[in-house]
Scaffold this motif. Structure first.
Motif, short mmCIF file in Angstrom:
data_model
loop_
_atom_site.label_atom_id
_atom_site.label_comp_id
_atom_site.label_asym_id
_atom_site.label_seq_id
_atom_site.Cartn_x
_atom_site.Cartn_y
_atom_site.Cartn_z
N ASN A 142 8.69 16.51 -32.14
CA ASN A 142 8.57 17.96 -32.21
C ASN A 142 9.69 18.52 -33.08
OD1 ASN A 142 7.44 20.51 -31.47
ND2 ASN A 142 9.17 20.82 -30.12
N VAL A 164 6.65 25.29 -28.62
CA VAL A 164 5.93 24.15 -28.08
C VAL A 164 4.60 24.63 -27.52
CG1 VAL A 164 8.02 22.87 -27.53
CG2 VAL A 164 7.02 24.36 -25.79
N TRP A 213 8.42 18.03 -23.85
CA TRP A 213 9.53 18.49 -24.70
C TRP A 213 10.62 19.20 -23.90
CZ3 TRP A 213 8.17 15.53 -28.27
CH2 TRP A 213 6.83 15.39 -28.65
N SER A 229 13.09 15.66 -28.04
CA SER A 229 12.36 16.11 -29.22
C SER A 229 11.41 15.05 -29.74
CB SER A 229 13.34 16.50 -30.33
OG SER A 229 14.11 15.38 -30.72
#
Length: 675
Positions: free
Chosen positions: A605, A610, A634, A638
């Motif tokens: 990510n 998110v 998350w 990450s």
């Protein structure tokens, strides 16, 4: 159930601890979990007026404004002359020492604040050589009179006009305590603006003028528990108004048809016998019935009746009333079937359209009532029953504007565009005519929520013949909405959703106020909560705040409480900020190098936003396995490695293959596995 779907089901049911157990090596991601998942304190603390579940609190209060209005239109001078009696009830715990009213017609004065307001507003642009100003409201007299005090005469009010607001300063003897009432009596007139009026105007058509009358009387400002008197000036955005009972009379030349908010209570005095018979037929018909035909218009124009007629309407409960008047109108109608709900049994109402002859036709305004009927019926079934006896669509100079029970649209809309705009404008019945949010502060609630319900109506009408909705309000480029909104979010100049409405430049009004707000609800419904939880929570929010004044925090709390999720991460990323989403497949390999054992996929990510996402493993032979990635992935990291068994050899791994979420960089969304 296929083997692929069985594998998917097994994966979805794996304990979350197994999904979160394996961490990938550190990456270059700048994502900060503690920022996204930090505690969120919503504006406006929970109190006795507004509860923690997003519903009105046990001591919620709301003031009330009841209106008796008398208006006369002088067609030769384009003047509206009015007499107004407001009965105002103070239900607040406070003693009021003044009253504030909106004077929106003052926006057309040369010295109006809006004249220097460069927002590309709904005022029409100046045209060289054409007068585009008026003197606004001319207040001939303003009087006040206490209610319930014996032999208390009306007295001249002490008033201050401040741009588009009127303050009535109450003497100490008339200060309005809790539960007390006061009457305000106003005599006034104003020049009706031409097409430069934007949200209210008149214009000439082939067989006569059309007058779309809105903001046609001084209207009470709202006094609430959030701001006291909410007196933001009118800068050509929209409105925040108090609810009450409306009783209004419109006097026009006898050859004009008037169509307005609420119920016409004197039809026998203003309609012909033939029109009355056709109306009765329309009340029993699911197909459109002509009430006033082109031949009728031609006959009336050839032999116009003399004198005037007064049309009398009532509406309750409502926050406003608007009307239209013209000699040129064709008029049709059909029955609407409204389901039971909100304490009422199933019943019928009447969908109506009025329009000039030049826009009639089966692909133009001849279908307006059909579109109106379908929209009202579906919105009523999905969210909350339509509350009024009539829904009216008007074709005239004021295009794309809504009022309780009446919508104004233009002559150029035909086909799917007419359907989309009809659905959108009558959809405003629910937001903000029923759910009375503050449009001047939070336009995203009424425009975005309405645009969201429009997307479902586009799918519903005739099996989606005009769907999916792709217009200036929602995915205007015609592609994936998620990809289009990702571009808006990435624009560093784009305002956040919680920006005050007047501060949003015209460039961003539709992309943010309509599109981003609507797509936020799409994400909530389709990707975060699911339709079953979302629809239940959203219906409860509508019912709880019907004819009341919710704040943004009330909405956030309502969806969390009834939806069963802590959504602070979503509110912060989508509404308080323009955070971007960027999820990537950064590695994909077979478990122990053996395709039979499945795959290990590393997902990283990179963005601060998110959202739940789908990871799709494509298999040889054309099948695939989908794995749902929850936002909890998350909360502390990450990057994460997903180990996924597959029933056949995997060939690729892709994040969000169906373009459901607004990923800002799709070039990193897929990895191909080596042979």
């Amino acid at each position: 159930m296929t083997s692929t779907r069985a594998s998917l089901l097994a994966l979805v049911l794996l304990p979350a601890s197994l999904l979160l157990a394996q961490n990938a090596a550190p990456t270059a991601s700048t994502y900060d979990p503690l920022k996204t998942f930090a505690p969120l304190t919503l504006p406006g603390a929970v109190n006795v007026y507004r509860s923690s579940n997003g519903a009105p609190g046990p001591q919620y209060w709301q003031n009330r404004a009841d209106y008796e209005l008398h208006a006369t239109i002088a067609t030769d001078t384009k003047t509206l002359t009015g007499t107004e009696v407001i009965t105002y009830t103070n239900n607040s715990p406070d003693t009021l020492t003044s009253l504030w009213l909106n004077l929106e017609q003052n926006i057309y004065r040369k010295d109006a604040r809006a004249a220097a307001f460069s927002a590309g507003s709904r005022r029409r642009p100046q045209t060289p050589g054409v007068i585009t100003n008026t003197d606004g409201y001319i207040l001939e007299s303003v009087e006040i009179q206490p209610v319930g005090r014996e032999k208390s005469p009306a007295v001249k009010a002490v008033t201050v006009v401040s741009d588009t607001r009127l303050q009535i300063q109450l003497p100490e003897s008339l200060a309005l305590a809790h539960s007390e009432k006061i009457r305000v009596l106003i005599h006034y007139h104003y020049t009706i603006p031409g097409t430069f009026g934007g949200r209210t105007s008149w214009a000439a058509y082939k067989q006569g003028d059309i007058y779309d009358l809105a903001q046609w009387y001084p209207r009470m400002c709202v006094y609430d528990d959030l701001h006291g008197w909410d007196t933001q000036p009118y800068l050509a955005n929209e409105f925040y108004l108090e609810y009450g009972h409306f009783d209004y009379f419109v006097t026009v030349p006898a050859n004009m048809i008037v169509s307005g908010s609420g119920e016409l209570v004197n039809p026998n005095e203003v309609l012909t016998k033939t029109e009355l018979e056709r109306l009765a037929k329309a009340r029993e018909s699911d197909k459109t019935v002509m009430i006033r035909t082109a031949d009728d218009v031609n006959h009336d124009l050839a032999s116009p009746p003399s004198g005037t007629k007064t049309w009398h309407f009532v509406m309750d409960p409502t926050r406003d009333a608007a009307f239209t008047a013209s000699t040129t109108f064709l008029w049709d109608a059909a029955r609407m079937n409204i389901p039971a709900g909100a304490g009422k049994p199933a019943h019928t109402a009447l969908a109506q359209s009025v329009y000039p002859a030049e826009v009639a036709g089966p692909e133009a305004w001849g279908r307006s009532t059909e579109f109106l009927k379908d929209s009202v019926e579906h919105f009523s079934q999905r969210w909350y029953p339509y509350p009024w006896p009539n829904a009216i669509s008007v074709c005239g100079p004021t295009s794309g504007m809504e009022y309780p029970g009446v919508v104004f649209d233009g002559p150029d809309e035909v086909g799917k565009v007419l359907f989309w705009i009809t659905a959108h404008e009558i959809g405003h019945t629910w937001f903000p005519m029923i759910v009375g949010s503050n449009e001047r502060r939070d336009a995203w609630i009424d425009e975005g929520f309405n645009t969201f319900i429009d997307t479902l109506e586009s799918d519903d009408f005739e099996g989606g013949v005009y769907g999916p909705k792709r217009d200036g309000e929602y995915a205007p480029d015609g592609g994936y909405p998620a990809d289009e909104i990702a571009k808006v979010i990435a624009d560093p100049e784009a305002p956040v959703l919680l920006t005050r409405a007047d501060a949003i430049r015209e460039k961003y009004r539709h992309p943010v106020t309509y599109f981003k707000s609507a797509f936020g609800l799409t994400l909530l419904r389709e990707d975060i909560l699911g339709p079953e939880r979302f629809d239940h929570a959203f219906r409860k929010f509508v019912a709880d705040w019907a004819y009341k004044h919710p704040s943004p925090s009330d909405f956030f709390r309502a969806m969390e409480s009834e939806g069963g999720e802590d959504l602070s991460w979503f509110w912060r990323g989508w509404y308080f900020n323009n955070w971007q989403l960027d999820m990537a497949v950064t590695d994909a390999e077979f478990v122990d190098g053996d395709p039979a054992k499945g795959v290990k996929v590393t997902v990283t990510n990179y963005g601060q936003l998110v959202l739940p996402a789908t990871l799709r493993i494509a298999l040889e032979g054309g099948n695939h396995v989908d794995v749902r990635i929850p936002v909890e992935t998350w909360m502390q990291q990450s990057s994460h490695i997903f180990t996924i068994p597959t029933p056949a050899r995997a060939v690729s791994a892709t994040i969000d293959p169906d373009h459901n979420i607004p990923d800002s960089d799709r070039s990193n969304n897929m990895q191909t596995l080596s042979k």
